[in-house]
Design an enzyme around this catalytic site. Sequence first.
Site, short mmCIF file in Angstrom:
data_model
loop_
_atom_site.label_atom_id
_atom_site.label_comp_id
_atom_site.label_asym_id
_atom_site.label_seq_id
_atom_site.Cartn_x
_atom_site.Cartn_y
_atom_site.Cartn_z
N LYS A 326 -0.02 -2.41 0.77
CA LYS A 326 1.00 -2.74 -0.22
C LYS A 326 1.99 -3.78 0.28
CE LYS A 326 0.69 1.31 -3.17
NZ LYS A 326 1.38 2.45 -3.80
N ARG A 360 -3.77 8.09 0.80
CA ARG A 360 -4.64 7.36 -0.14
C ARG A 360 -4.85 5.96 0.41
NH1 ARG A 360 -4.02 4.00 -4.65
NH2 ARG A 360 -5.51 4.39 -6.36
#
Length: 379
Positions: A326, A360
Amino acid sequence: MHLEKLNTNTNIVKVLKDLDVDAGGINILSAKSQMHLILVKDLHVGAANILKQDALSVGADLAVPRGTVLAKTPRVDCLLIATKSQMQKLSKKELAQPFGLKELAKKLSEIINVKKSKDVEIMGVINANDDSFFSGSRFSEVDAVTKIERMIEDGAKIIDIGGVSSAPNSQIVGVEEELKRVEGIYKLIYEHKLYEKVKFSADTYEPEVAKRAVESGFNIINDITGLQNDELCKIIASYDAQAVLMHMQGNPQTMQQNPKYESVLDDVYKFFKVRIQKAESFGVKDIILDVGIGFGKTLEHNISLIKNLEHFLTLEKPLLVGASRKSMINKIYPCEVDERLAGSLEIHMEAVRNGASVIRVHDVKEHAQALAVHTALNF
């Protein structure tokens, strides 16, 4: 004679067992070794003065603003510095005190009794859309089964499949288009009985898509809206599925437009309490909480959430963290999406250290290796 200085992350219980300390001694000494820093906000100034004296009486301490002893302001923020053992004593003392200290005592007891999970599951990410922010997570139906089986072989315990991008400013897609993208792989998972090998998660907030998923052998519905939709709650409950309840400020199209919080930890905590109560009222029994890294948060918000995951363990639900590749990594160390593996590993191992039960990720094998090494070093 020689001395060894032990790291603060050392498993003190193991050290005491290796020394052949008796069971009672292990409990007492391990409690004395665990230091806690508890920020107490908006405390009655009278309570602060009482808590300060009680903390000192058990060997702990309370940092208070100047002027607290003179009650210059009606309410103050304080920092409690105490071991687990001292907190146990202090929580008993405060049960008999006024000014809201009884409530504080109950919260201290909750913190003391929190337990981190040693069993961490890796959730591998696969996307059935062309606009997912990391191209390496995308697949076609031709190679879908092969990609899933490789992830399982690499160490994934859960496979999370989504058909709609939730990246900032991502395109809005209707339920018909989402179904069109995912129903092919749902069918393959069912036909190949892949659900017998690993748990499957549907990354969706659409009730119709969720229903199709659980009918295809999926165990989990991963909802970025935090179970906002009543119909989705009903479907999850009726199929006795597990729900991932995520926090997001705004929606993917607006969430990164100057996100603000009074306190990101308190605001997310309150959100979880409300949505857990809602989910359980519909009969949803199995809930995982996702603090929503990058979903309506600045870099500072994201770092605070990762460093303070233990704050959410008192909700008594497993915690999921998904920070794989991210943009927060880019904000710390400028790099492209395909260069963010190292940053992803560091964030996720820190999340595990602080209480995450599920991570995740896009890169399953690398995370499985990092997790194995992390576990060997810390447990």
